[in-house]
Design a protein around this motif. Sequence first.
Motif, PDB file in Angstrom:
ATOM      1  N   ILE A   1      56.921   3.472  -0.794  1.00  0.00           N
ATOM      2  CA  ILE A   1      56.230   3.650   0.482  1.00  0.00           C
ATOM      3  C   ILE A   1      56.963   2.827   1.535  1.00  0.00           C
ATOM      4  O   ILE A   1      56.954   1.593   1.486  1.00  0.00           O
ATOM      5  CB  ILE A   1      54.751   3.194   0.408  1.00  0.00           C
ATOM      6  N   CYS A   2      57.621   3.474   2.475  1.00  0.00           N
ATOM      7  CA  CYS A   2      58.279   2.798   3.599  1.00  0.00           C
ATOM      8  C   CYS A   2      57.411   3.008   4.837  1.00  0.00           C
ATOM      9  O   CYS A   2      57.242   4.150   5.296  1.00  0.00           O
ATOM     10  CB  CYS A   2      59.661   3.387   3.841  1.00  0.00           C
ATOM     11  N   ALA A   3      56.847   1.934   5.359  1.00  0.00           N
ATOM     12  CA  ALA A   3      55.949   2.052   6.507  1.00  0.00           C
ATOM     13  C   ALA A   3      55.998   0.758   7.301  1.00  0.00           C
ATOM     14  O   ALA A   3      56.317  -0.306   6.758  1.00  0.00           O
ATOM     15  CB  ALA A   3      54.523   2.346   6.038  1.00  0.00           C
ATOM     16  N   PRO A   4      55.651   0.805   8.576  1.00  0.00           N
ATOM     17  CA  PRO A   4      55.665  -0.406   9.404  1.00  0.00           C
ATOM     18  C   PRO A   4      54.646  -1.430   8.910  1.00  0.00           C
ATOM     19  O   PRO A   4      53.677  -1.101   8.239  1.00  0.00           O
ATOM     20  CB  PRO A   4      55.297   0.113  10.800  1.00  0.00           C
ATOM     21  N   THR A   5      54.889  -2.696   9.265  1.00  0.00           N
ATOM     22  CA  THR A   5      53.944  -3.763   8.939  1.00  0.00           C
ATOM     23  C   THR A   5      52.596  -3.456   9.580  1.00  0.00           C
ATOM     24  O   THR A   5      52.530  -3.028  10.729  1.00  0.00           O
ATOM     25  CB  THR A   5      54.471  -5.109   9.460  1.00  0.00           C
ATOM     26  N   GLY A   6      51.510  -3.670   8.836  1.00  0.00           N
ATOM     27  CA  GLY A   6      50.175  -3.421   9.342  1.00  0.00           C
ATOM     28  C   GLY A   6      49.707  -2.000   9.138  1.00  0.00           C
ATOM     29  O   GLY A   6      48.640  -1.613   9.635  1.00  0.00           O
ATOM     30  N   ALA A   7      50.467  -1.193   8.376  1.00  0.00           N
ATOM     31  CA  ALA A   7      50.091   0.212   8.178  1.00  0.00           C
ATOM     32  C   ALA A   7      49.111   0.410   7.036  1.00  0.00           C
ATOM     33  O   ALA A   7      48.687   1.535   6.766  1.00  0.00           O
ATOM     34  CB  ALA A   7      51.351   1.045   7.934  1.00  0.00           C
ATOM     35  N   GLY A   8      48.741  -0.643   6.322  1.00  0.00           N
ATOM     36  CA  GLY A   8      47.759  -0.525   5.243  1.00  0.00           C
ATOM     37  C   GLY A   8      48.375  -0.248   3.884  1.00  0.00           C
ATOM     38  O   GLY A   8      47.780   0.440   3.050  1.00  0.00           O
TER      39      GLY A   8
ATOM     40  N   THR B   1      61.450   1.370 -25.263  1.00  0.00           N
ATOM     41  CA  THR B   1      60.156   1.403 -25.976  1.00  0.00           C
ATOM     42  C   THR B   1      59.436   2.730 -25.819  1.00  0.00           C
ATOM     43  O   THR B   1      58.437   2.969 -26.497  1.00  0.00           O
ATOM     44  CB  THR B   1      59.232   0.284 -25.462  1.00  0.00           C
ATOM     45  N   GLN B   2      59.939   3.579 -24.922  1.00  0.00           N
ATOM     46  CA  GLN B   2      59.294   4.872 -24.643  1.00  0.00           C
ATOM     47  C   GLN B   2      57.835   4.681 -24.233  1.00  0.00           C
ATOM     48  O   GLN B   2      56.962   5.483 -24.571  1.00  0.00           O
ATOM     49  CB  GLN B   2      59.380   5.787 -25.874  1.00  0.00           C
ATOM     50  N   SER B   3      57.556   3.580 -23.541  1.00  0.00           N
ATOM     51  CA  SER B   3      56.204   3.326 -23.034  1.00  0.00           C
ATOM     52  C   SER B   3      56.241   3.391 -21.512  1.00  0.00           C
ATOM     53  O   SER B   3      57.221   2.983 -20.893  1.00  0.00           O
ATOM     54  CB  SER B   3      55.703   1.951 -23.487  1.00  0.00           C
ATOM     55  N   MET B   4      55.155   3.909 -20.935  1.00  0.00           N
ATOM     56  CA  MET B   4      55.118   4.161 -19.499  1.00  0.00           C
ATOM     57  C   MET B   4      54.838   2.876 -18.725  1.00  0.00           C
ATOM     58  O   MET B   4      53.875   2.174 -18.998  1.00  0.00           O
ATOM     59  CB  MET B   4      54.021   5.196 -19.212  1.00  0.00           C
ATOM     60  N   ILE B   5      55.717   2.551 -17.772  1.00  0.00           N
ATOM     61  CA  ILE B   5      55.447   1.485 -16.803  1.00  0.00           C
ATOM     62  C   ILE B   5      55.678   2.094 -15.423  1.00  0.00           C
ATOM     63  O   ILE B   5      56.815   2.463 -15.085  1.00  0.00           O
ATOM     64  CB  ILE B   5      56.346   0.250 -16.999  1.00  0.00           C
ATOM     65  N   ARG B   6      54.616   2.198 -14.661  1.00  0.00           N
ATOM     66  CA  ARG B   6      54.737   2.784 -13.327  1.00  0.00           C
ATOM     67  C   ARG B   6      55.230   1.716 -12.345  1.00  0.00           C
ATOM     68  O   ARG B   6      54.784   0.571 -12.400  1.00  0.00           O
ATOM     69  CB  ARG B   6      53.381   3.325 -12.880  1.00  0.00           C
ATOM     70  N   ILE B   7      56.147   2.112 -11.457  1.00  0.00           N
ATOM     71  CA  ILE B   7      56.677   1.172 -10.451  1.00  0.00           C
ATOM     72  C   ILE B   7      56.280   1.664  -9.065  1.00  0.00           C
ATOM     73  O   ILE B   7      56.481   2.834  -8.728  1.00  0.00           O
ATOM     74  CB  ILE B   7      58.210   1.050 -10.556  1.00  0.00           C
ATOM     75  N   LEU B   8      55.704   0.750  -8.294  1.00  0.00           N
ATOM     76  CA  LEU B   8      55.357   1.033  -6.901  1.00  0.00           C
ATOM     77  C   LEU B   8      56.128   0.072  -6.013  1.00  0.00           C
ATOM     78  O   LEU B   8      55.993  -1.149  -6.141  1.00  0.00           O
ATOM     79  CB  LEU B   8      53.842   0.867  -6.680  1.00  0.00           C
ATOM     80  N   GLY B   9      56.957   0.609  -5.102  1.00  0.00           N
ATOM     81  CA  GLY B   9      57.682  -0.220  -4.154  1.00  0.00           C
ATOM     82  C   GLY B   9      57.078  -0.088  -2.770  1.00  0.00           C
ATOM     83  O   GLY B   9      56.849   1.026  -2.285  1.00  0.00           O
ATOM     84  N   LEU B  10      56.783  -1.217  -2.142  1.00  0.00           N
ATOM     85  CA  LEU B  10      56.256  -1.241  -0.777  1.00  0.00           C
ATOM     86  C   LEU B  10      57.322  -1.852   0.127  1.00  0.00           C
ATOM     87  O   LEU B  10      57.838  -2.925  -0.174  1.00  0.00           O
ATOM     88  CB  LEU B  10      54.957  -2.065  -0.700  1.00  0.00           C
ATOM     89  N   SER B  11      57.637  -1.182   1.241  1.00  0.00           N
ATOM     90  CA  SER B  11      58.760  -1.617   2.052  1.00  0.00           C
ATOM     91  C   SER B  11      58.492  -1.373   3.524  1.00  0.00           C
ATOM     92  O   SER B  11      57.652  -0.550   3.895  1.00  0.00           O
ATOM     93  CB  SER B  11      60.014  -0.849   1.610  1.00  0.00           C
ATOM     94  N   ALA B  12      59.223  -2.118   4.362  1.00  0.00           N
ATOM     95  CA  ALA B  12      59.249  -1.800   5.787  1.00  0.00           C
ATOM     96  C   ALA B  12      60.113  -0.551   5.975  1.00  0.00           C
ATOM     97  O   ALA B  12      60.723  -0.044   5.028  1.00  0.00           O
ATOM     98  CB  ALA B  12      59.830  -2.976   6.564  1.00  0.00           C
ATOM     99  N   THR B  13      60.178  -0.045   7.201  1.00  0.00           N
ATOM    100  CA  THR B  13      60.994   1.135   7.455  1.00  0.00           C
ATOM    101  C   THR B  13      62.463   0.806   7.224  1.00  0.00           C
ATOM    102  O   THR B  13      62.978  -0.200   7.715  1.00  0.00           O
ATOM    103  CB  THR B  13      60.788   1.619   8.903  1.00  0.00           C
ATOM    104  N   LEU B  14      63.139   1.629   6.426  1.00  0.00           N
ATOM    105  CA  LEU B  14      64.525   1.381   6.037  1.00  0.00           C
ATOM    106  C   LEU B  14      65.384   2.584   6.404  1.00  0.00           C
ATOM    107  O   LEU B  14      64.934   3.725   6.298  1.00  0.00           O
ATOM    108  CB  LEU B  14      64.620   1.183   4.516  1.00  0.00           C
TER     109      LEU B  14
END
Length: 1433
Positions: A49-56, A191-204
């Motif tokens: 998720i690339c969004a400006p600061t304060g976008a929730g 391990t073939q086990s699911m690990i979900r990755i969520l990246g939070l970022s400013a606009t790039l």
Amino acid sequence: MSIGFEEKPIYISELDEIGQLVFKGMQRLNRIQSIVFETAYNTNENLLICAPTGAGKTNIAMLTVLHEIRQHLQPGGVIKKDEFKIVYVAPMKALAAEMTNYFSKRLEPLGIAVKELTGDMQLTKGEILRTQMLVTTPEKWDVVTRKSVGDVALSQIVKLLILDEVHLLHEDRGPVLESLVARTLRQVESTQSMIRILGLSATLPNYLDVASFLHVNPYIGLFYFDSRFRPVPLGQSFVGIKTTNKVTTYTHTHTHTLLTRIKLTILPELMLRNIRWNKQMKEMFPDGIGIHHAGMLRADRSLMESMFSRGYLKVLCCTATLAWGVNLPAHAVIIKGTQIYDAKRGTLVDLGILDVMQIFGRAGRPQFDKYGEGTIITAHDKLSHYLTLLTQQNPIESQFLETMADNLNAEVSLGTVTNVEEAVRWLSYTYLYIRMRANPLAYGINHKMDPGLELYRKELVVMAARKLDKARMIRFEERTGYFASTDLGRTASHFYIKYNTMEVRDEEMEELEQMLCNYCELPAAGGVENGYGKINILLQTYIGRGEVDSFSLISDLSYVAQNAARIVRALFEIALRKRWPAMTYRLLNLCKVIDKRLWGFAHPLRQFSILPHNVLARLEEKKLTVDKLKDMQKDEIGETILGLVWCTTKLDMNSIATIQPITRTVLRVRLQITPDFQWHDQPWWLWVEDPINDHIYHSEYLLLQKKQVGFWVVFTIPIFEPMPSQYYIRAVSDRWLGSEAVCIINFQHLILPERHPPHTELLDLQPLPITALGNLEYESLYKFTHFNPIQTQIFHTLYHTDTNVLLGAPTGSGKTIAAELAMFRVFNQYPTSKVVYIAPLKALVRERIEDWKIRIEEKLGKKVVELTGDVTPDMRAIAAADLIVTTPEKWDGVSRSWQNRSYVQKVAILIIDEIHLLGEDRGPVLEVIVSRTNFISSHTNKTVRVVGLSTALANARDLADWLGIGQVGLFNFRPSVRPVPLEVHIQGFPGQHYCPRMASMNKPVFQAIRSHSPAKPVLIFVSSRRQTRLTALDLIAFLMTDIIAMVRESNLKLTLAFGIGMHHAGLHERDRKTVEELFVNCKIQILIATSTLAWGVNFPAHLVIVKGTEYYDGKTRRYVDYPITDVLQMMGRAGRPQYDDQGKAVILVHDIKKDFYKKFLYEPFPVESSLLGVLSDHLNAEIAAGTITSKQDAMDYITWTYFFRRLVMNPRTTAGNLAYFHVSPSLFFFISPSLFPLPSSLTPFPPSLPSHSPFPPSLLQDAEEYAELPVRHNEDQLNSELAQRLPLQVNPHSYDSAHTKTHLLLQAHFSRAQLPCSDYGTDTKTVLDNAIRICQAMLDVAANEGWLVTALSICNLVQMIVQGVGLISLFMQRSQVHYQSTTKQHIHTLYQHQPTHPHTHTVRSISLSQWSKVPPGSPITVQCKGLQHQSKC
């Protein structure tokens, strides 16, 4: 976001119950959150998720958290909290604290525990287990996941990883993020086990590169929102400033935060009381100005944040870290100056554009403002620079190259990278690789020559590996490309050791001088002018609890304190690994000095904060040590002080410390440690030091647990000639100052064993053809044409003479054929006599029976009989047998009554396989069998030939003398004399805890298979059934039918599909057979088995891996070492004579035991007797059999034993601390204590058995035979759950007791209750095997004493054991025995009614085994003296 994308607002009322609970108080999600909702809340896709600061963006993280929680929601609304962990990685500790508060409040209705795990907030292992969501920093999570021991289980149950501010990849801390993501992605694949990755970022600008790095599907999981989506529009200005609203002023040094001051409103005096540390803060509070930077104490930072958010402060002067760390929006933001000092470069550099954007992101409060103001005050020549950057962003680049060596060392230490090839593949998971391919010129790469960057990555890896190898942090074999971690590298990785600089500021000089005078107990080298001198002064001030005024010094003091403990711990471990005793001791004390903030010379009671300073001062003034205080009374020093004195940790090690020389160069030390304090679980370090040579010979970490009254430590140490005068055993507490103990090992009266005679030389003889047997029937049994060299050399002695023989040869030398040659001698010369073959395990007996039933019974016509606890043929079958295959315990029981059993007297030869087991737990039985055989021979004037088969021995001459063997029958070949040569590799693994250490061995096991046996059979020995499963599943993870469909065990089904089998006692018989057939026929390549397979089944393989040399001992409740004979037996399975010209063995051991195994895997081990511990039991058996009738008989009996031989040769080892003196007094010394308790040994039950009441079941569970029933890890919890489902209650505080587990297993057997796991099924079989025998003994006692009701109850209990029914009828209703008499009843006879209807049995007298088969309810007559009783079973 695609063009024409339809935006639909998401209202909270539309969510499910969990979503509504968490988002309570909100009406709807904002615009960005609504767009992302479907992917975040209802899929497992990775997200960026690339969004400006304060976008929730925080609420988007919450959506993914809720999705994970919903996956573990059970019917009925129960969340399985132990199945998952969620990790939120925040860039700053300040932000971690804020996120912890936010998620805690939101998730509280669901009962989800959220905890902060940072440098400020440490968590115990228990707290981490009870926490579902961890909020941490990149460095902290990197430390947690880079440890191969301790935190493996934690990282394996992480299901969601949230990375906040992922655009920090271009900053100095970016490499840490790259390392984390690469490690996580590789774990998912392996391990073939699911690990979900969520990246939070400013606009790039290059968000596609970051998405590719995070493995985000750009069509589903990538969301990019530009500045148009900013909730509050931002006005950017480079001139002018407005101060009518709240203003946040960002500066770049701690000092500038103090100098930037603007007079505003007055703060109430009330707030000043909360400020304790900082003079500058107190001065500025009345002006309405606050300051904030990372060097402040956490409490002061939190106070500033709270005051600003509540409106008490109008201006907050802070460093740029606040923009990343804490969400404190203001109407206006001012950046005062755009140059910051870079300590690495030693110069001023421009503020990065991402920092500017992040700071500007704090301008504009969504709830209050319609717009925000951002102002930059900078030099005139920089205006155009920042204008350009804000309008045209440049892509962010990787900084990974700068720290590549550190990160490579971490992966090598972790075991995830073991060679150059793997390291090159590891680099492909980094952001560096993504950017190198996208922008090769920026990294100086010729993209056309190397399109996949394979060669360039290899070059980077080799360069980093060379640096690490030069620093001795890894071992790099450049020819093969393999890496091996070293102690130094592991220590650097675990303690996150990096180079840091610190500057001395001019304004601090005066205060540092004062601190040096006031608080420093030791001279500070370098003084106040140098950086290292400043660190020394600050550290001493911290320890001495001195006060600091300067704000910058408070910050530096905090920094030094945080890092000093970690660095000194690392130095301590390095000194311990280097085996420097004095340095190790000093560094461990320094660790505790820093932790406790207390000098080592201070009184130990100062560690307890509840004592007043004046009391402590008086104790020090009067020089009252802890030992003196312990001798004083309560009225002398007071109850509080006396209580604390007994809380100080002390150990008593002098009570029992025995040394036993195993050989002339190795000592075994048995040390009993007794706590001399009131305590909880306490960690201690123990080492053995040689004060003359200044060297540590052994060290280990001990965790003394409260439930252990005494603690036995057994270890081996080397000894050299000429012998030193003494060694010291030093135990030092890991936590408490002044808590230590020293035990001196004195060698003044030590008698070393004699030098052992040389081994039998293997002669260069022509191989003997099988035609030498002179019997076509015998020749037809063998598929080969010639005997091997060892068999050729011993052939004549075995086949043509009757002399006793001791054959010591390595496993795989063909000793079974040697046994057959001795049998053929009996078949030829004494056809009416019997052969007895004794094997140490039932599994080995079963294997011999399967083989000999075909070869000897069917082909030779000789009757072969199995005699074990599982198979007991009738007397006629045994009497008719030519060959009896049995176990030591069974033959011991049979031969005790040799006078009444003619077939025992017909035995012509006794063949004992693995006779070197004399020194193990079952050794005394073997010793008694041979002694009794010799005793029988002397009384019947009929010689019984004894043939002993063994591995190579050190003291074979002693064993041969005991067996009555002269020079003719002794063959003791060297361990190196093998038909197939053996190559041995020994690897050491660090770690104090067993399970994580085993887990860290799985990757090296996989590498060993790839290196040594990629296509040939492999045997892997592990310590437990659980380890067979875990090892197999990990090997499958590294690898990435009709027969399988027949297999019952689910894990075995899975592993067989990958060519990996498991073998242990808990498998179903058919499953075991299937696995054995598949492995023998090479249908599966790898077999993972428990150690019993080494003895039980002859499955040679090309490669043998021994994964760990410890097993869990249920009796002592701790992990103990395998006997060395077991390890040799496992190694012996390496090398298949028909197929291999070389065998290979890889031994994976705890690193502190590596030297021991290096020595004894190549040097034969002497066999000692272990009869002494159970001498009274065997004397009792002989007395009962009538063999021994007097004390002189007992002394004569002992002279027949091997114990007697070893007592003469090596008294210190055989008899502990007993000094060597004349044999006759020695024997009397041993016999006397063994004979005195015999009356109670003969009748052990009367004190417990009730005479006139039904038999209580607890007597059976309390039998000593069940004391060693294993209670494995976490089985106390399984016992607790099982107890809830059974009718009879047990003591809830004894679930970890072997006797309680026995009781529960018996109850479950009677109730037909379902057992919690397959291990319990095997344990139940063990319990029931012993139960009949114990009941038989109890019944004999009850009948002998004339206890009627008790005898009947025991009989009923036997029925219940055999038939598995009747719990309620026996335990609740008790026996239905009716009789009329006022006098005491005595059992006279016990018999069943004669048949009066078709369903009764025609048995006049009932034995115990027959009684067990009588159907419950059959009428029984009990005839007593003077009356008869009717009873029902």
